[in-house]
Write a protein that holds these residues in place. Structure first.
Motif, mmCIF file in Angstrom:
data_model
loop_
_atom_site.group_PDB
_atom_site.id
_atom_site.type_symbol
_atom_site.label_atom_id
_atom_site.label_comp_id
_atom_site.label_asym_id
_atom_site.label_seq_id
_atom_site.Cartn_x
_atom_site.Cartn_y
_atom_site.Cartn_z
ATOM 1 N N ASP A 1 -76.422 4.400 -91.726
ATOM 2 C CA ASP A 1 -75.389 5.127 -92.450
ATOM 3 C C ASP A 1 -75.326 4.552 -93.846
ATOM 4 O O ASP A 1 -76.017 3.595 -94.177
ATOM 5 N N SER B 1 -79.062 1.458 -86.191
ATOM 6 C CA SER B 1 -78.120 2.461 -86.682
ATOM 7 C C SER B 1 -78.441 2.727 -88.149
ATOM 8 O O SER B 1 -79.226 2.001 -88.763
ATOM 9 N N HIS C 1 -78.304 1.055 -94.857
ATOM 10 C CA HIS C 1 -77.408 -0.103 -94.865
ATOM 11 C C HIS C 1 -77.596 -0.893 -96.158
ATOM 12 O O HIS C 1 -78.708 -1.001 -96.691
ATOM 13 N N ILE D 1 -67.836 5.932 -94.892
ATOM 14 C CA ILE D 1 -69.140 5.804 -94.241
ATOM 15 C C ILE D 1 -69.640 7.204 -93.911
ATOM 16 O O ILE D 1 -68.940 7.988 -93.270
ATOM 17 N N ILE D 2 -70.853 7.529 -94.364
ATOM 18 C CA ILE D 2 -71.420 8.845 -94.073
ATOM 19 C C ILE D 2 -72.775 8.684 -93.399
ATOM 20 O O ILE D 2 -73.477 7.691 -93.593
ATOM 21 N N SER D 3 -73.131 9.675 -92.611
ATOM 22 C CA SER D 3 -74.416 9.660 -91.920
ATOM 23 C C SER D 3 -75.551 9.783 -92.933
ATOM 24 O O SER D 3 -75.444 10.501 -93.931
#
Length: 229
Positions: A110, A108, A49, A117-119
């Protein structure tokens, strides 16, 4: 070791080496320094983040030093031309002469990349050992019972714990986390950066003192330090 808070979740650990954790400085209204002001032997990032990854790439480039992150995030960082050291939960790595153990966090994770937004793997915390002092940076997380194991396994001298609520645990949960880990010192973090996470650290300090024996709460202003022998 000197433990300096730079606002939000950013800390600098200074001993025989200098470790920078979650360097969110640009865009952080409480940050007392700029990325170019920091010296670092290693940068640690708990998750992708923006308020944690922050200025990690710039600081790593400026200092020609590695960035440690969970494996998936390290691959993204490698693509940006920095030396990225990937590891995973439960692992311990020796990086730039510093022992870094990656531990669980519940949050979370990402990365915002090219407008999408990507993992980027799972969130994490770190136990950093340097010069005989151990610091547990919880990362962004709720309280969880395995924090007791972290306390038993690593016996951290210092615990850096989020208290702001909304995106992490708040005061009630953070007090329980301190009770589970039982560090010597605890420094609250991840609060008052933005209105949504405004809270009173003195309330946290009072609650810890009432509930947990033998733990000293150190409330730092951005730029202030705690010296640990």
């Amino acid at each position: 070791m000197k433990v300096t808070w730079l606002g939000h979740a950013c800390f600098v650990l200074e001993g025989s080496k200098t470790v920078v954790i979650d360097p969110f400085l640009v865009g952080n209204p409480l940050a007392p320094v700029k990325p170019g002001d920091l010296k670092a032997d290693v940068v640690l990032v708990t998750h992708g983040h923006g308020d944690h990854l922050g200025d990690a790439v710039e600081i790593a480039r400026n200092n020609d030093c590695p960035v440690v992150a969970i494996h998936e995030l390290s691959r993204i960082l490698s693509s940006k031309g920095v030396e990225a050291v990937g590891m995973n939960i439960g692992g311990t790595a020796k990086v730039s002469g510093v022992s870094v153990t990656m531990v669980k966090a519940f949050h979370s994770a990402d990365v915002e990349e090219d407008g999408g937004i990507i993992s980027a793997g799972d969130p994490a915390g770190f136990v950093v050992e340097m010069d005989g002092v151990r610091v547990y940076h919880c990362g962004d997380t709720d309280v969880f019972m395995d924090m007791q194991l972290i306390g038993e396994l690593y016996s951290p001298d210092v615990m850096l714990v989020p208290i702001g609520g909304w995106y992490t645990m708040g005061i009630r949960e953070a007090v329980k986390a301190v009770e589970l880990v039982k560090p010597k010192y605890v420094v609250p973090m991840h609060y008052n950066t933005f209105p949504v996470i405004e809270t009173d650290p003195e309330e946290f300090k009072k609650a810890v003192e009432e509930r947990v024996e033998g733990v000293e709460v150190k409330i730092l202003r951005p730029g202030e330090s705690l010296e640990v022998q």
